[in-house]
Structure formats: structure tokens, C-alpha cells
Motif scaffolding. Sequence first.
Motif, PDB file in Angstrom:
ATOM      1  N   PRO A 136       0.816  -1.236   0.000  1.00  0.00           N
ATOM      2  CA  PRO A 136       0.000   0.000   0.000  1.00  0.00           C
ATOM      3  C   PRO A 136       0.844   1.277   0.000  1.00  0.00           C
ATOM      4  O   PRO A 136       0.552   2.229  -0.731  1.00  0.00           O
ATOM      5  N   GLN A 137       1.910   1.280   0.842  1.00  0.00           N
ATOM      6  CA  GLN A 137       2.786   2.451   0.907  1.00  0.00           C
ATOM      7  C   GLN A 137       3.502   2.683  -0.421  1.00  0.00           C
ATOM      8  O   GLN A 137       3.618   3.803  -0.905  1.00  0.00           O
ATOM      9  N   ARG A 138       3.950   1.578  -1.044  1.00  0.00           N
ATOM     10  CA  ARG A 138       4.669   1.681  -2.331  1.00  0.00           C
ATOM     11  C   ARG A 138       3.742   2.177  -3.436  1.00  0.00           C
ATOM     12  O   ARG A 138       4.143   2.955  -4.303  1.00  0.00           O
ATOM     13  N   VAL A 139       2.475   1.727  -3.433  1.00  0.00           N
ATOM     14  CA  VAL A 139       1.485   2.180  -4.433  1.00  0.00           C
ATOM     15  C   VAL A 139       1.320   3.694  -4.343  1.00  0.00           C
ATOM     16  O   VAL A 139       1.318   4.403  -5.362  1.00  0.00           O
ATOM     17  N   THR A 140       1.196   4.204  -3.101  1.00  0.00           N
ATOM     18  CA  THR A 140       1.052   5.651  -2.897  1.00  0.00           C
ATOM     19  C   THR A 140       2.270   6.397  -3.433  1.00  0.00           C
ATOM     20  O   THR A 140       2.146   7.434  -4.103  1.00  0.00           O
ATOM     21  N   GLU A 141       3.463   5.852  -3.160  1.00  0.00           N
ATOM     22  CA  GLU A 141       4.697   6.480  -3.641  1.00  0.00           C
ATOM     23  C   GLU A 141       4.743   6.515  -5.168  1.00  0.00           C
ATOM     24  O   GLU A 141       5.122   7.523  -5.778  1.00  0.00           O
ATOM     25  N   LEU A 142       4.341   5.397  -5.806  1.00  0.00           N
ATOM     26  CA  LEU A 142       4.380   5.295  -7.273  1.00  0.00           C
ATOM     27  C   LEU A 142       3.415   6.289  -7.931  1.00  0.00           C
ATOM     28  O   LEU A 142       3.761   6.933  -8.925  1.00  0.00           O
ATOM     29  N   LEU A 143       2.203   6.405  -7.355  1.00  0.00           N
ATOM     30  CA  LEU A 143       1.237   7.360  -7.910  1.00  0.00           C
ATOM     31  C   LEU A 143       1.729   8.794  -7.730  1.00  0.00           C
ATOM     32  O   LEU A 143       1.531   9.641  -8.606  1.00  0.00           O
TER      33      LEU A 143
END
Length: 568
Positions: A136-143
Motif C-alpha cells: 500500500p505504501q509503495r502504491v502511494t509512492e508510485l502514484l
Amino acid sequence: MTTTETQTTPLLEMRDVHIAFESSTGTVEAVRGANLTMYPGQSVAIVGESGSGKSTTAMSILGLLPGTGTVTSGQILFKGRDITHLEEKEFEKIRGAEIGLVPQDPMTNLNPVWRIGTQIGESLQANKTVPSKEIPQRVTELLGEAGLPDAERRSRQYPHEFSGGMRQRALIAMGLAARPDLLIADEPTSALDVTVQKRILDHLQKLAEELNTALLFITHDLGLAAERAEHLVVMHRGRIVESGPSLDILQDPHHPYTQRLVQAAPSLASARIQTAEAAGHTAKDRVARSAQSGVDDTESEIIRVSHLVKEFDVRGARGKKSVLRAVDDVSFGLRTGTTLALVGESGSGKSTVANMILNLIDPTEGKIYYKGTDLSTLGARDLFAMRRKMQVVFQNPYASLDPMYSIYRSIEEPLLLHKVGNRKEREKRVAELLDMVAMPASTMRRYPNELSGGQRQRIAIARALALQPEVLVLDEAVSALDVLVQNQIILLLAQLQEELGLSYLFITHDLAVVRQTADDIVVMQNGAVVEQGTADDIFHHPQQEYTRDLIDAVPGLGIPLGGGAASS
């Protein structure tokens, strides 16, 4: 991007690759002897029209050839390893993790029932990029990296809550999620406005540079390719016909096909006059001819739009109604025998204005005059007669013709509706119209599915001309076409305008095409007119920052072309 000539180890090598498909009529060779070399961090663009084999070439690198497609001979080497005939499980290890993909259409390449974050998380999970609890944290970073504000909230939204540009950013986030060494971008911005396209490509390029990711662009837009890639590969009918540094190819194209591409690309046309003169159609010429005949067409307006307003009721939370002012006090005039371009980004209100001019929707306020007649004063019968004077050509040639109607029936339909002539006279008129748009008379017995996109658009133009109109409304009429076909249609429209004395209202967001076709330009933003004037004035002396942004966003417009481009 930094040049990589000093690097001796290629990231990707395609050696004499042949790709074929099995069909009911036998084997069809789609790619014939493709050779391509890419180095880490390098940007390369494969350009060519639909059917040239460029996407097939790119998909073979990922092992994603559709249907019966197979690599029949040659080698594809990635990091020195031959991946030509890997098993599916082996390909799955490479896809995403080492070779990323940004697919073509942001509207159809996201699952509509899954949240955006779930879809990006799935790609992270598949490639085992980060531990499950960190996804979840990585998804936020990627977006966030892909340029989406408020990324955590956005990750919980569904695709239908995203605009086209936002969806494309989500796909870029997905493509770069596992930090691949190579990213294949297949027509990554073809469905987007020029300003959105520029922002997304700037961001993609910046991310690729930071990650030292090699970029392989697949596009039919030569201007975009030249601006974004160090190296160009030109494909035609399954073969690579030319390859080399971008600027070299643009300034001195050797192959006749490349010369035609350079000549036809709207974004590479240094001035609208080049195309207009080819068809004997320039504003200066027209004014000169009018002066000779004693008619000053710069003073006569066939259409005058005065203080036009359109408001729509919008339902919000708990059924509360609010008013959306889609068109806000718009005024302009279309001069007889000229082309006026109504330009702006999606949502600027330009198509709403066109629909009001065509009497498809009623204005909330304001007037539309046709040769001085207020259209709001006309009764139903007079309005029906008025429709003969104004016809429309739509954006998508694949959707604007009824697939169940023969070409003859499609063109004959307006003649039948308006009770023009008997059957024999109508058949003669259809044959005349087909000849007018350079299609053989035998076409009338065929159906839309038997024709290419360019041929279908010619049929749509023939149908629009059936009732001998004085005004054509062209709603993004060439934006769905390949650059060479687009150029043919632009020249055809210029020729028809000259022969028939037509007036065009051109609705578009593509300022490269506007540069070639328009005499006058009206720029719209958020429902209002922000600037208007002659095409030369708008392009040479834009007054508004928004107009300057639209012009600056045209890919490749400022690239200097050599003599070779003009010699074709």
C-alpha cells in the motif's frame, strides 16, 4: 536523455527478426527482417502508420504476440540472453520486472471494477518487488512519482473517477513499478490533449532518466518521436526502411516513405501555407481572388455567434442540483469561404458550441445567425430546410457509419430524408459524390467494415456533401487517422473548399493541424473565448499564456527541417 554511444553492451538486440501470423488464407508475414539495438538509458522511437508492424515488433520483445503470431526466424537478445522462444513462465519473470509496458489506450487498459491501487499493487505482487505489507505504501509512492496529487486518496478510487490523463499516469506508475531496465510505451498519449500529453511525456522522460530506464516509444506521430527520442526507426509494410539519429532523419530523410512521413506530419509543417498552397487554398489567395471578382469575403460572415451561453443542471450529493456553465458568453464569426478553427482542451466547451450552431442543443442565452437570419426565429420546417445548409463530419470514422448500411445507402440517406430526386437521380448523385472524394464508383456496393479508416472518413465527407451544404462542421475530423491519411484528408478538404466555396468550422485540440488548415482561430478555455484572430497572428503573437501553452505543447513544432524534408 544522455547519449549512450560510449556504452558497448547493448540492453536489447533484435537480429533479422521475422514475425508471421497464420490466417485462413495462409501465412501472413507481419515483420520482415527487423534489426534494432538499444543501450541502457537510451530512448528510441519506432514510427510508421497503422499496419506497418511497429507494435508487433515491440510486443514480440515481451512475448505478447496476439493470436497466431510467432517469431519465425531471427533472434531477440535482452541483456545478452536470447529470449526469442522462452516458455511462458520464463517470460512472466521478465515482464514488468525487467521490461515494463505502458499500453496504448488508458480508457480500456484498466479494470473498471478494481480500485487503481489494487491494480498497481497486483503488478508489485506479481513481480515480488516489495514485501506484501509494504505494497500500500509503495502504491502511494508510485502514484505520487507519476505526478498524481493526493496519491493515497487516488489509490482508493476507480478508473471512472480518473480523467484520461490521470489514467495514463496510473499506467505509467504500473509500467515503472518494478523499476524495469526497458520500458515500452505503445502510443502512450494518442488519446490525450496536447497539453496533457506534454506534461505526461515530460514526467515519463524525467522518471526514466532518474531510473536510467531505456525507453522504446511506438508512435505514428513523427513530431513526437523526434522530440522525445534520440534514435528513430521507421517501419513500412513490416520492414525497417530507415534508422538513425532523430535529427539526421528529419533533416535529411533518404527513403521515399520517410520523406512522405516528414512532409505529411502536421507537427513538422513549418507553416500552414505549405499544405494550403499545395491545394491552391490560402487566405491571401482567396482575398486576392475576391478582390478581382468585386466581392470582399473578409467582410461577409456566413455564421455569427453572439453572446452564446449554455448551462446544464448537474446533480451532486443527495440529489442537490447545481448549474454547470459549459459555454460562457461566446461570440465569433465564420467568414464565407474560409476555415475557422475552434480550439481548446477537452472540456473547454468547443463541441457544445458546435452542437448549438447545428441546432442539436438549444442555447441558454445568446443568438446564432446564419447569413443574418436569427436561427431561434425559425419554425420546425424552416429549421429542417436549414440543415441542408450545415452538415457535420464526426471524429471517429469507425463509429459514424452504420455497419449495416452499404456505402450507397449511407450516402443516399440524407437525399432520401430531404426527398431529393428519384432513385436514378440519387444513384447518379452518389456516384458524383464518390468521385468528388476520390473513391471509385464500385465502392457504393461495399460496407464500412471493408474500408480503411481514411476511406471511411472520405465516405463521411461524401455523405456530408450530399445536400450541397454551404458550411461543414468538422468535429475532430482527422484526429483518429494516421499522419499520411490525415494529410490526404486535409488536402481533400482544402480542394473541396476551393471547388465548392465551402466554409469550415473546425473543432479540434490539435494545433498542428490548425496551423495547416485554418484562416482564423478562436481559442476556448473553461467555456469562454480567451483569444481570437487570424491564424498567423495567433501563432506568431499569442496574447494569452493559455494559447502559448497550447502552441508550445505541439510536439516537434519547433524542430528545424532540412532540404530533404521538403524535396519529397
